[in-house]
Design a protein around this motif. Structure first.
Motif, PDB file in Angstrom:
ATOM      1  N   LYS A  23      12.245   3.055  12.129  1.00  0.00           N
ATOM      2  CA  LYS A  23      12.768   4.161  12.619  1.00  0.00           C
ATOM      3  C   LYS A  23      11.798   5.495  12.640  1.00  0.00           C
ATOM      4  O   LYS A  23      11.291   5.621  11.744  1.00  0.00           O
ATOM      5  CB  LYS A  23      14.452   4.481  12.065  1.00  0.00           C
ATOM      6  N   ILE A  24      11.629   5.965  13.628  1.00  0.00           N
ATOM      7  CA  ILE A  24      10.827   7.069  13.800  1.00  0.00           C
ATOM      8  C   ILE A  24      11.841   8.391  13.994  1.00  0.00           C
ATOM      9  O   ILE A  24      12.658   8.293  14.739  1.00  0.00           O
ATOM     10  CB  ILE A  24       9.818   6.938  15.019  1.00  0.00           C
ATOM     11  N   PHE A  25      11.702   9.443  13.377  1.00  0.00           N
ATOM     12  CA  PHE A  25      12.792  10.516  13.189  1.00  0.00           C
ATOM     13  C   PHE A  25      13.918  10.046  13.069  1.00  0.00           C
ATOM     14  O   PHE A  25      14.762  10.269  13.827  1.00  0.00           O
ATOM     15  CB  PHE A  25      12.386  11.433  14.593  1.00  0.00           C
ATOM     16  N   PRO A  26      13.927   9.233  11.862  1.00  0.00           N
ATOM     17  CA  PRO A  26      15.274   8.723  11.450  1.00  0.00           C
ATOM     18  C   PRO A  26      16.612   9.800  11.358  1.00  0.00           C
ATOM     19  O   PRO A  26      16.222  11.009  10.792  1.00  0.00           O
ATOM     20  CB  PRO A  26      15.355   8.045  10.295  1.00  0.00           C
ATOM     21  N   ASN A  27      17.398   9.508  11.855  1.00  0.00           N
ATOM     22  CA  ASN A  27      18.767  10.272  11.615  1.00  0.00           C
ATOM     23  C   ASN A  27      18.757  11.928  12.199  1.00  0.00           C
ATOM     24  O   ASN A  27      19.183  12.626  11.806  1.00  0.00           O
ATOM     25  CB  ASN A  27      19.365  10.387  10.161  1.00  0.00           C
ATOM     26  N   THR A  28      17.970  11.822  13.300  1.00  0.00           N
ATOM     27  CA  THR A  28      17.946  13.106  14.196  1.00  0.00           C
ATOM     28  C   THR A  28      18.100  12.612  15.582  1.00  0.00           C
ATOM     29  O   THR A  28      18.202  11.499  16.059  1.00  0.00           O
ATOM     30  CB  THR A  28      16.419  13.588  14.040  1.00  0.00           C
ATOM     31  N   GLU A  31      15.618  10.142  17.259  1.00  0.00           N
ATOM     32  CA  GLU A  31      15.405   8.962  16.682  1.00  0.00           C
ATOM     33  C   GLU A  31      15.020   7.732  17.516  1.00  0.00           C
ATOM     34  O   GLU A  31      15.698   7.607  18.668  1.00  0.00           O
ATOM     35  CB  GLU A  31      16.627   8.238  15.780  1.00  0.00           C
ATOM     36  N   LEU A  32      13.962   7.167  17.276  1.00  0.00           N
ATOM     37  CA  LEU A  32      13.528   5.920  18.048  1.00  0.00           C
ATOM     38  C   LEU A  32      13.367   4.765  17.221  1.00  0.00           C
ATOM     39  O   LEU A  32      12.887   4.993  15.849  1.00  0.00           O
ATOM     40  CB  LEU A  32      11.754   6.206  18.659  1.00  0.00           C
ATOM     41  N   SER A  33      13.876   3.651  17.530  1.00  0.00           N
ATOM     42  CA  SER A  33      13.780   2.377  16.603  1.00  0.00           C
ATOM     43  C   SER A  33      12.830   1.541  17.362  1.00  0.00           C
ATOM     44  O   SER A  33      12.779   1.344  18.686  1.00  0.00           O
ATOM     45  CB  SER A  33      15.379   1.746  16.743  1.00  0.00           C
ATOM     46  N   ILE A  34      11.840   0.783  16.658  1.00  0.00           N
ATOM     47  CA  ILE A  34      10.955  -0.012  17.137  1.00  0.00           C
ATOM     48  C   ILE A  34      11.164  -1.479  16.523  1.00  0.00           C
ATOM     49  O   ILE A  34      11.265  -1.595  15.203  1.00  0.00           O
ATOM     50  CB  ILE A  34       9.517   0.346  16.694  1.00  0.00           C
ATOM     51  N   LEU A  35      11.119  -2.370  17.122  1.00  0.00           N
ATOM     52  CA  LEU A  35      11.449  -3.933  16.615  1.00  0.00           C
ATOM     53  C   LEU A  35       9.892  -4.283  17.010  1.00  0.00           C
ATOM     54  O   LEU A  35       9.414  -3.979  17.975  1.00  0.00           O
ATOM     55  CB  LEU A  35      12.392  -4.618  17.329  1.00  0.00           C
ATOM     56  N   LEU A  49      13.911   1.072  21.328  1.00  0.00           N
ATOM     57  CA  LEU A  49      15.188   1.526  21.256  1.00  0.00           C
ATOM     58  C   LEU A  49      15.607   2.955  21.429  1.00  0.00           C
ATOM     59  O   LEU A  49      15.272   3.742  20.452  1.00  0.00           O
ATOM     60  CB  LEU A  49      16.071   0.784  20.568  1.00  0.00           C
ATOM     61  N   VAL A  50      16.431   3.713  22.295  1.00  0.00           N
ATOM     62  CA  VAL A  50      17.072   5.047  22.111  1.00  0.00           C
ATOM     63  C   VAL A  50      18.340   4.795  22.307  1.00  0.00           C
ATOM     64  O   VAL A  50      18.854   4.367  23.470  1.00  0.00           O
ATOM     65  CB  VAL A  50      16.205   5.839  23.098  1.00  0.00           C
ATOM     66  N   PRO A  53      23.250   9.844  20.984  1.00  0.00           N
ATOM     67  CA  PRO A  53      23.969  10.471  22.267  1.00  0.00           C
ATOM     68  C   PRO A  53      23.436  12.024  22.586  1.00  0.00           C
ATOM     69  O   PRO A  53      23.504  12.182  23.807  1.00  0.00           O
ATOM     70  CB  PRO A  53      25.523  10.875  21.776  1.00  0.00           C
ATOM     71  N   LYS A  54      22.461  12.711  21.784  1.00  0.00           N
ATOM     72  CA  LYS A  54      21.918  13.805  22.103  1.00  0.00           C
ATOM     73  C   LYS A  54      20.457  13.670  22.331  1.00  0.00           C
ATOM     74  O   LYS A  54      19.741  14.518  22.315  1.00  0.00           O
ATOM     75  CB  LYS A  54      22.365  14.993  21.282  1.00  0.00           C
ATOM     76  N   SER A  55      19.878  12.486  22.556  1.00  0.00           N
ATOM     77  CA  SER A  55      18.515  12.129  22.496  1.00  0.00           C
ATOM     78  C   SER A  55      17.918  12.992  23.585  1.00  0.00           C
ATOM     79  O   SER A  55      18.407  13.313  24.696  1.00  0.00           O
ATOM     80  CB  SER A  55      18.305  10.703  22.793  1.00  0.00           C
ATOM     81  N   GLU A  56      16.484  13.390  23.270  1.00  0.00           N
ATOM     82  CA  GLU A  56      15.926  14.382  24.537  1.00  0.00           C
ATOM     83  C   GLU A  56      14.859  13.434  25.067  1.00  0.00           C
ATOM     84  O   GLU A  56      14.328  14.087  25.954  1.00  0.00           O
ATOM     85  CB  GLU A  56      15.363  15.529  23.670  1.00  0.00           C
ATOM     86  N   TRP A  57      14.706  12.066  24.644  1.00  0.00           N
ATOM     87  CA  TRP A  57      13.671  11.383  25.185  1.00  0.00           C
ATOM     88  C   TRP A  57      13.965  11.130  26.706  1.00  0.00           C
ATOM     89  O   TRP A  57      15.482  10.581  26.973  1.00  0.00           O
ATOM     90  CB  TRP A  57      13.633  10.087  24.460  1.00  0.00           C
TER      91      TRP A  57
END
Length: 155
Positions: A23-28, A31-35, A49-50, A53-57
């Motif tokens: 997880k990059i920028f976890p709990n913000t 947050e981006l999740s990479i597998l 994975l994004v 609910p308030k993601s800015e990506w």
């Protein structure tokens, strides 16, 4: 104390499938999740994975979390098809019907967008539940106007 910007964690993937990832920028909100294809070395991304609910990506065309069905139809220029709700592949867009977004997303490898109604305060009709194909132009689904809740990009 500075928050961790990278975290190894168990990541929900789909249905009941979990995998160890990063997880990059976890709990913000960003947050981006990479597998990873190679989990041991954390190399070669398999999926990004994004889902906050308030993601800015967003993609260059402005599509991101909370983009609505009606907005997607407007950008795509034609109705599209997606799967029913309340199951493992809930709300997955499966066909852009040769609209503008079909070619647009082709350049991003494999992009999976998933929709869900903003709230379940109203009962969804049975015709929208489970492994069923829904056309975005359906009058009743237009009233629910589901929004993107998850983006998955495959490599």
């Amino acid at each position: 104390m500075e928050k961790k910007k990278i975290l190894q964690d168990t990541i929900f993937f789909e249905e009941e499938y979990y995998e160890i990832g990063t997880k990059i920028f976890p709990n913000t909100k960003n947050e981006l999740s990479i597998l990873w294809k190679n989990q041991d070395k954390h190399s070669n991304p398999k999926y990004i994975l994004v889902s906050h609910p308030k993601s800015e990506w967003k993609f260059k065309n402005g599509i991101g979390i909370a983009t609505s069905l009606k907005q997607l139809e407007k950008i795509n220029k034609v109705p599209f098809c997606f799967l029913g709700f309340e199951w493992g592949f809930s709300g997955a867009i499966i066909n852009w019907n040769k609209g503008k977004l079909e070619n647009y997303f082709a350049k991003y490898q494999r992009v999976y967008l998933r929709l869900e109604p903003e709230s379940y305060t109203e009962v969804l009709p049975d015709e929208f539940i489970g492994d069923t194909e829904i056309n975005s132009s359906h009058k009743l689904i237009q009233q629910f106007n589901p929004k993107i809740y998850a983006i998955r990009i495959g490599f």
